[in-house]
Design an enzyme around this catalytic site. Structure first.
Site, short mmCIF file in Angstrom:
data_model
loop_
_atom_site.label_atom_id
_atom_site.label_comp_id
_atom_site.label_asym_id
_atom_site.label_seq_id
_atom_site.Cartn_x
_atom_site.Cartn_y
_atom_site.Cartn_z
N GLU A 1 36.76 27.62 24.30
CA GLU A 1 35.76 28.56 23.78
C GLU A 1 35.31 28.10 22.40
O GLU A 1 36.13 28.04 21.47
CB GLU A 1 36.31 29.98 23.73
N GLU B 1 42.18 38.14 31.24
CA GLU B 1 41.22 37.07 30.93
C GLU B 1 41.96 35.98 30.17
O GLU B 1 42.79 36.27 29.30
CB GLU B 1 40.07 37.62 30.08
#
Length: 635
Positions: free
Chosen positions: A409, A404
Site C-alpha cells: 500500500e 483485511e
C-alpha cells in the site's frame, strides 16, 4: 371390617360378576390371625382360580414366630409381636385404585382390579415391577432394615418387601426368601397363586439403595434415572477416551494444511486477467477516491490496461529471469530477442477525464481464501502526490468482520513498506515472540479525545488491529513497518522494483510479510519458485518461507494468541489504484506542501492532470498464489 374387590376377568369382560363381600382369611397361627384382623386386600388371578378368593390354612409354632420376628422383622415378643407388626403394616398401607394383578408364577401382569381400602379413599397405583410410586401415608409406619418397600397378599400369605434384607427363613408351610438387597417374600410354600402387589415408601431416615421418594412420589424413578445416566456417562467417557487413543495410535494424526506450498494460481501475461473481475463504478464510500473504475473493454481501448513483451535488461533483471540472464547475453530489444531472452509484463495505469475524476482500474479476485502464500513480482508501482495504490486481501461485503490484509500500500511519497491488518475487536499484536521479525510498528500520536477534542500526544505503537480502537487513528489497524528505506514508491522503482510476499498460515499461527529489493536480493528459494512456477510439477521448486530469513512483519494469529484466526477469512485479492480520498487526500497538505501552495485540495491537483501522474502505473511480472498441501501431521 370388610372390603370389596373386583375379580380378574380373563376375557376382559366389564360385565363379569364381581363379589360384593370379601372372604376373610382364616386359620391357625400368627399370619392367619394377622391377615384376618387386618384390612383385607386380595384379588384373583391366573394362578389361583377364578370366582373365589383363596383360603389357606397356615400354622407355625411360637418358636418359629420368634425367629421370624427377631431375624426378619426386627421385633421381639413372639407370636403377638409379629401379629401386631403385620397388622400395623397392613393398616398403614396407602389406599389404592386400579392396582395391577400380578402373576408371581408366570411373571406377567394381569388386568386391573378395583380395590377399596379402609375409609373409602381410593388412589391409583401400579404393580411392583413397573409402577408409579404412591404417596407416603400421613401417619408413621415401622422401620424394618431400611423401611418397608412392599406388602403383598398372595394366596393367603403375606409378602413383605423392604430395603437392606437378604435373609432366608423357612418353617412349616411358610418361607421367607431374599430377593436382592431390598425385597423379601413371605408366601406359603405350596402357593403359586396370583396376588395384589403394591409398595410402601421407605421409613423416615431409612430407605434402600434408591433413597427416599419425597412428597411427589417420583424420587425413586429420578434416582434410578440419575444412576443410569451417571453410569452411561462414565461408559461414554471411557469409550471416547479409548477411541481417541486408538485413533492416535492406529489412525494417526489428522489431515490438515501443513504440508509444502503448492502453486494454486499462476498469474502471468495474458492469463493474468482471467483471475480477476473488473469492478465498474465510483470508489467505495469509505475510501472516497477521486476516480471512476472502468471495465476491461474500455480499459484496453483507452490503453490503461495491456500486456507487454520486453527484452531482458541486464541491469534491471527480475527474479524470474535472473538466472537466465546470467547464462547468456540478452538481446538489446524485444524484436531481436529470442523467446528465452524476453519476458512479459502486465501494465495498469489511469487516464484523465473532462469532469476531473481519473479513469482507473480495480481488479477483484475470483477466488476466496482462508490461508495461503501470496507473492507479487513488481518492476514498477504507482507513486507520487495524491496516489494511493494497493495490493490487498478483503471481504468487502463483511468488512471488518472477515478482516483485511494490506500487502502493498503506497500513499503519496511514502518510501517504506508496510503491512496492515484490520479487524473487529479482540485482535492485538502485543504477544509477538522475540526474534521473529526485523521491522517495527507504525505509531499513533495526537489522537483527539472523543469527549474534549484535545489531542492525546502519547506515542503508542499501532498494535491493535481493531479498526475503531480509540487510541489509534480511525481504521489504522495494526501496522508492521519495514525499517529499510527504499522499499516502496519512487525509491523502489528506481531500483527496478522488488518482490513482496505474504505468508498467511493460521495452522502455524502466524502471518508473515517480506519485501526484497532490488531483485538481486531475492532469496534463491523464492527466485527459483517464481522461475519454475510455469513448469511441470516435478520440475517446480516449492517456496519455503522459513529459508528466506526473518520477515519484517510478524503477526501472531490463531490458537494461543491474542488474535483468533477467525478474524481473517473468506477474503479475495484486490489490485487497484486510487487517487486522493480518505487517506492520500487527508494527508495532502502534510505530504505535498509544494503542490498545496498552488492547488487547494488533492482533487484540484489530480484534476489538473500534472505530468507527475505519469509515474502512477503498475508494471507486474506476475502474481503467484500458493496453498499448503493437506497432510496427516501433528502441529
Amino acid at each position: 371390617m370388610s372390603a370389596s374387590a373386583a375379580a380378574y376377568n380373563d376375557n376382559d369382560d366389564p360385565e363379569a360378576p364381581v363379589p360384593t363381600e370379601a372372604t376373610p382369611l382364616t386359620g391357625e397361627g400368627t399370619f392367619a390371625r394377622a391377615a384376618a384382623t387386618s384390612p383385607t386386600h386380595y384379588a384373583h388371578g391366573r394362578g389361583s382360580g377364578q370366582g373365589e378368593p383363596p383360603d389357606r390354612q397356615l400354622s407355625q409354632s411360637d418358636a418359629d414366630a420368634d425367629r421370624i420376628g427377631e431375624e426378619l422383622l426386627g421385633v421381639s415378643g413372639g407370636e403377638d409381636a409379629v401379629h401386631e407388626w403385620i397388622k400395623k403394616s397392613l393398616n398403614l398401607l396407602p389406599p389404592l385404585r386400579e392396582s395391577r394383578v400380578y402373576d408371581e408364577q408366570q411373571g406377567q401382569l394381569g388386568e386391573s382390579a378395583d380395590v377399596e381400602s379402609e375409609g373409602g379413599d381410593l388412589r391409583r397405583s401400579h404393580s411392583a415391577s413397573a409402577g408409579r410410586q404412591v404417596p407416603p401415608p400421613s401417619a408413621g409406619y415401622p422401620s424394618v432394615r431400611g423401611g418397608v418397600r412392599r406388602v403383598q397378599t398372595v394366596g393367603g400369605g403375606t409378602s413383605v418387601r423392604f430395603g437392606g434384607s437378604q435373609q432366608r427363613l423357612s418353617s412349616g408351610h411358610l418361607r421367607a426368601s431374599g430377593m436382592g438387597t431390598d425385597k423379601v417374600h413371605l408366601t406359603p410354600r405350596s402357593d403359586s397363586g396370583a396376588g395384589l402387589s403394591y409398595r410402601m415408601p421407605p421409613a423416615p431416615g431409612g430407605g434402600g439403595f434408591y433413597g427416599d421418594w419425597g412428597t411427589k412420589g417420583r424420587g425413586n424413578v429420578l434416582m434410578k434415572v440419575a444412576c443410569m445416566a451417571a453410569i452411561a456417562s462414565a461408559v461414554l467417557v471411557g469409550l471416547l477416551t479409548g477411541l481417541f487413543y486408538m485413533g492416535e495410535k492406529l489412525v494417526g494424526p489428522p489431515r490438515q494444511p501443513v504440508g509444502a506450498y503448492k502453486i494454486l494460481e499462476l498469474q502471468e501475461g495474458d492469463a493474468f486477467w482471467n483471475y480477476y473481475n473488473f469492478y465498474i463504478g465510483p470508489d467505495s464510500a469509505g475510501s472516497n477516491g477521486y476516480l471512476n473504475y472502468i471495465g476491461r473493454e474500455k480499459a484496453f481501448e483507452i490503453g490503461i490496461a495491456n500486456v507487454s513483451v520486453e527484452a531482458i535488461q541486464v541491469d534491471n533483471v527480475s527474479a524470474t529471469t535472473r538466472r537466465r540472464a546470467q547464462e547468456g547475453t540478452p538481446a538489446a530489444n524485444a524484436t531481436d530477442a529470442t523467446p528465452e531472452e524476453t519476458e512479459t509484463f502486465v501494465y495498469m495505469s489511469s487516464a484523465p477525464t473532462e469532469k476531473g475524476p481519473r479513469d482507473s482500474i480495480r481488479l477483484e479476485g475470483k477466488r476466496r481464501f482462508n490461508r495461503g502464500l501470496f507473492i507479487i513480482d513488481l518492476h514498477h508501482m504507482p507513486a507520487g502526490c495524491g496516489v494511493w495504490p494497493a495490493f490487498w486481501l478483503t471481504d468487502e461485503a463483511n468488512w471488518p468482520v472477515n478482516g483485511e490484509i494490506d500487502i502493498v500500500e503506497g500513499i503519496n511519497y511514502q518510501s517504506v513498506a508496510k503491512t496492515a491488518l484490520h479487524s473487529t475487536q479482540v485482535c492485538k499484536m502485543d504477544d509477538v515472540p522475540l526474534g521473529t521479525k526485523t521491522g517495527g510498528w507504525d505509531t499513533a500520536v495526537g489522537i483527539p479525545d472523543k469527549k474534549t477534542g484535545v489531542p492525546d500526544m502519547t506515542m503508542r505503537d499501532a498494535t491493535n488491529c481493531y479498526v475503531y480502537d480509540p487510541h489509534q487513528w480511525l481504521n489504522q489497524g495494526c501496522v508492521a513497518v519495514e525499517k529499510e528505506e527504499g522499499t516502496l514508491g519512487a525509491p523502489l522503482n528506481e531500483k527496478g522494483g522488488g518482490v513482496y510476499a505474504l505468508d498467511w498460515d493460521p495452522i502455524n499461527r502466524h502471518i508473515r510479510t517480506y519485501v526484497f529489493t532490488p531483485h538481486s536480493s531475492v532469496p534463491e528459494n523464492l527466485a527459483d519458485a517464481i522461475r519454475t512456477a510455469d513448469l511441470s510439477e516435478d520440475q517446480r521448486v516449492d517456496p519455503d518461507p522459513d529459508s528466506w530469513g526473518l520477515p519484517y512483519g510478524y503477526f501472531p494469529i490463531g490458537e494461543a494468541t491474542n488474535c483468533p484466526a477467525s478474524h481473517f477469512r473468506n477474503m479475495r485479492l484486490v489490485l487497484n489504484m486510487a487517487f486522493c480520498g480518505s487517506v492520500s487526500g487527508n494527508r495532502y497538505n502534510m505530504d505535498c506542501p509544494k503542490q498545496a501552495k498552488k492547488y487547494k485540495t488533492c482533487n484540484d491537483w489530480v484534476k489538473a492532470d500534472p505530468e507527475e501522474l505519469q509515474e502512477a502505473y503498475w508494471k507486474i511480472k506476475g502474481v503467484y498464489v500458493y496453498e499448503r498441501e493437506w497432510v496427516s501431521q501433528w502441529v
